[in-house]
Scaffold this active site. Structure first.
Site, mmCIF file in Angstrom:
data_model
loop_
_atom_site.group_PDB
_atom_site.id
_atom_site.type_symbol
_atom_site.label_atom_id
_atom_site.label_comp_id
_atom_site.label_asym_id
_atom_site.label_seq_id
_atom_site.Cartn_x
_atom_site.Cartn_y
_atom_site.Cartn_z
ATOM 1 N N ARG A 47 41.370 20.855 68.937
ATOM 2 C CA ARG A 47 42.669 21.020 68.275
ATOM 3 C C ARG A 47 43.699 20.218 69.057
ATOM 4 O O ARG A 47 44.537 19.546 68.500
ATOM 5 C CB ARG A 47 43.058 22.493 68.202
ATOM 6 N N HIS B 274 32.815 24.406 60.344
ATOM 7 C CA HIS B 274 33.690 23.705 61.300
ATOM 8 C C HIS B 274 33.242 22.262 61.513
ATOM 9 O O HIS B 274 33.330 21.740 62.632
ATOM 10 C CB HIS B 274 33.720 24.455 62.644
ATOM 11 N N ASP C 175 30.085 30.049 63.899
ATOM 12 C CA ASP C 175 31.127 30.966 63.425
ATOM 13 C C ASP C 175 31.768 30.455 62.142
ATOM 14 O O ASP C 175 31.752 29.270 61.852
ATOM 15 C CB ASP C 175 32.221 31.139 64.501
ATOM 16 N N GLU C 176 32.345 31.390 61.418
ATOM 17 C CA GLU C 176 33.289 31.114 60.326
ATOM 18 C C GLU C 176 32.795 30.036 59.361
ATOM 19 O O GLU C 176 33.549 29.137 58.991
ATOM 20 C CB GLU C 176 34.642 30.694 60.911
ATOM 21 N N TYR D 239 41.281 36.365 74.295
ATOM 22 C CA TYR D 239 41.738 35.079 73.764
ATOM 23 C C TYR D 239 43.128 34.810 74.353
ATOM 24 O O TYR D 239 44.130 35.368 73.916
ATOM 25 C CB TYR D 239 41.785 35.114 72.225
ATOM 26 N N PHE D 240 43.161 33.910 75.317
ATOM 27 C CA PHE D 240 44.417 33.675 76.047
ATOM 28 C C PHE D 240 45.398 32.804 75.263
ATOM 29 O O PHE D 240 46.526 32.600 75.716
ATOM 30 C CB PHE D 240 44.133 33.053 77.416
ATOM 31 N N ASP E 175 34.865 20.131 66.275
ATOM 32 C CA ASP E 175 35.382 21.071 65.268
ATOM 33 C C ASP E 175 35.889 20.257 64.087
ATOM 34 O O ASP E 175 35.660 19.035 64.032
ATOM 35 C CB ASP E 175 36.467 21.975 65.870
ATOM 36 N N GLU F 66 45.200 25.376 69.212
ATOM 37 C CA GLU F 66 45.988 24.975 68.043
ATOM 38 C C GLU F 66 47.468 24.798 68.417
ATOM 39 O O GLU F 66 48.119 23.853 67.993
ATOM 40 C CB GLU F 66 45.878 26.033 66.935
HETATM 41 C C1 ACM Z 1 36.064 31.949 66.972
HETATM 42 O O1 ACM Z 1 37.119 32.342 67.492
HETATM 43 N N1 ACM Z 1 36.052 31.509 65.727
HETATM 44 C C2 ACM Z 1 34.816 31.959 67.699
#
Ligand code: ACM
Length: 532
Positions: free
Chosen positions: A155, A254, A320-321, A412-413, A184, A465
């Site tokens: 990102r 992704h 993922d996703e 998740y920082f 990604d 991001e």
């Molecule tokens: C993730 O945060 N999609 C692994």
């Protein structure tokens, strides 16, 4: 009393070490003074890096040069010994005596290195303060074998010099895995010999977003990637610091950057493809690999080369996703599923992951995936990275999978630390405070003995991001990396929030010494004197 403050330590002054060691005992009230040009000796030349690392630290940050020597007969100020005793990797004993100096005995070279990290925390946090080390014995070892920190370089892209600095930060916190999120939708950041097109056509996007979400879109080309030489340099740099680099190539979703390079790999090959310009899970833009022979050939070649580039045991497949609508809408994909007896799209996702798992295991490595890889079934040998709810991690453990805990709400920082930081991060998130990071229980109380042995450790992540600069990256990880490190390293019975909150003041002095930016949210939100 004046003199004693210069030559000795008060008995009550227990050293403030993060992460908290398993055992600290003060031996006396004396102190050992580390002087310019003092000797650092090592039991043999295999510890040359560790000795030089300490000398470089004291010279660079404190202006105190040290000399290194192998088995010197002179009395050294610091002796480094690798016991090579087969006990817990990373364990060490550090002893300071006022007349004989510092002895660091590691169970292995990693243990010696962590002993040096603890010694660094006995040193002053500013140059000019004379380094008086308290007479102490510290016995220490890590609670978990996997202590990871992740960085998304897709990102936003970060130069190699920052990657090395980030690795140094991990080392200072006794973390031992660097999870490098390299591909990604927004770009492919790893040069590959097998498909140069991936970086030639997939590493740039047409625009960049400035400001807070949703921000202002500017049509500026944005991109970057790491050459093989740079990656080799990072892997070597990390290994010297006892850190393993775990690369991630995210499939089967992704994948917009892959499709920008190879549009035919999608279920909609005739539509134009480019790297994503914004963030999210894409139902609007196709970012999913299609199950075609050339795609499986691609996966075989890419993951084989990945295994050759990265010497560590773990290879991360993402998983993922994955937006399954693209498979649902594709007649060709549905035909593939029927022909292969795949009852739904979850089974197809599982087919992809199994395929990569075979490639990776064929190379003698272990596959790691985000917890969606459990969908549709996955073999026991795949390590699960539990990023969603802890209940999913419980399922992974119950079904016999080794698991790394990185539940987003605690680790998740990229989530801002406090509501007092309106100027940073994405809007509308519940903040992730320092205390919340600290208090998160990596092993839920309810797990059984066998399941406990499957918890490899934990990881904190930095998705970028809204983190376009190294300056912001540091502000988001510090001081929360310290809380995370204590959570994943220290014995559970040594965890104490009040004591940590006191220690963090000293830790941020160290961040200043290193030139690292940090968030002051914790200090703004709390009356620190409460902890003193
Ligand atoms: C993730 O945060 N999609 C692994």
């Amino acid at each position: 009393m004046m003199i004693s403050t210069l030559t000795s330590y008060a008995k009550s002054d227990l050293p403030e070490i993060i992460p908290e060691p398993a055992q600290i005992d003060l031996n006396g009230e004396g102190a050992f003074r580390l002087t310019r040009d003092a000797l650092v000796s090592m039991c043999d030349s295999s510890l040359m890096f560790e000795a030089s690392y300490l000398a470089e630290y004291t010279d660079r940050y404190l202006g105190i040069p040290l000399k290194t020597t192998v088995k010197n007969l002179d009395k050294p100020a610091v002796s480094l010994v690798n016991l090579d005793n087969g006990a817990v990797s990373g364990g060490y004993r550090l002893t300071v005596e006022h007349d004989s100096g510092v002895l660091i005995e590691g169970n292995d070279a990693a243990g010696v290195f962590y002993g040096i990290q603890t010694l660094i925390q006995l040193l002053p946090t500013r140059a000019g303060v004379l380094p008086l080390l308290p007479e102490v014995t510290i016995c220490d070892f890590p609670r978990f074998p996997y202590r990871g920190m992740h960085l998304d370089v897709v990102r936003h892209f970060f130069p190699v010099e920052f990657i090395k600095r980030y690795i140094d930060y991990l080392a200072f916190h006794k973390l031992n895995y660097f999870h490098w999120h390299l591909t990604d939708d927004q770009g492919w950041r790893l040069e590959m010999e097998c498909y140069p097109e991936l970086t030639q056509r997939g590493s740039e996007r047409e625009g960049e977003i400035f400001g807070l979400y949703p921000g202002e879109y500017r049509k500026l080309p944005y991109g970057g990637y790491y050459t093989r030489e740079q990656v080799d340099e990072v892997v070597r740099y990390a290994a010297q610091r006892h850190i393993t680099v775990m690369p991630e190539i995210d499939i089967p979703g992704h994948c917009m950057a892959v499709l920008a390079a190879f549009p035919s790999f999608s279920t909609t090959p005739d539509e134009p493809k480019k790297c994503a310009l914004t963030w999210g899970i894409f139902n609007k833009f196709n970012n999913v690999l299609a199950p075609k022979p050339e795609v499986f050939e691609f996966l075989k070649n890419v993951f084989s080369e990945l295994c050759d580039i990265f010497p560590g045991q773990y290879i991360h497949v993402g998983g993922d996703e994955c937006a399954k609508k693209w498979w649902q809408e594709s007649a060709e994909t549905q035909k593939f599923m029927r022909e292969h007896g795949l009852k739904d799209e979850k089974a197809l996702q599982s087919y992809f992951i199994h395929y990569v798992q075979n490639v990776v295991e064929g190379k003698g490595k272990t596959l790691v995936g985000w917890d969606e890889v459990l969908q549709g079934g996955i073999s026991d040998d795949c390590v699960i990275m539990n990023w969603r709810q802890p209940t999913i991690g419980r399922t992974a453990l119950r079904t016999g999978h080794k698991t790394i805990v990185t539940c987003s709400q605690w680790s998740y920082f990229n989530i801002k630390e406090s509501r007092l930081q309106p100027e940073i991060g994405a809007k509308g998130q519940t903040p992730l405070s320092l205390e919340k990071v600290y208090e998160f229980s990596i092993e839920p109380d309810s797990i059984t003995g066998k399941e406990r042995s499957l918890v490899l450790g934990a990881q904190a992540c930095l998705w970028t991001e809204y983190i376009p600069t190294t300056w912001k990256a540091e502000q988001f990880v510090f001081p929360r990396m310290a809380a995370f490190a204590e959570n994943v390293w220290s014995p559970e019975n040594k965890k104490n929030w009040d004591s940590f909150a006191r220690k963090v003041e000293c830790q941020v002095e160290r961040y200043e010494l290193w030139g690292a930016r940090y968030s002051d949210a914790f200090f703004r939100m709390n009356d620190i004197s409460r902890y003193r």
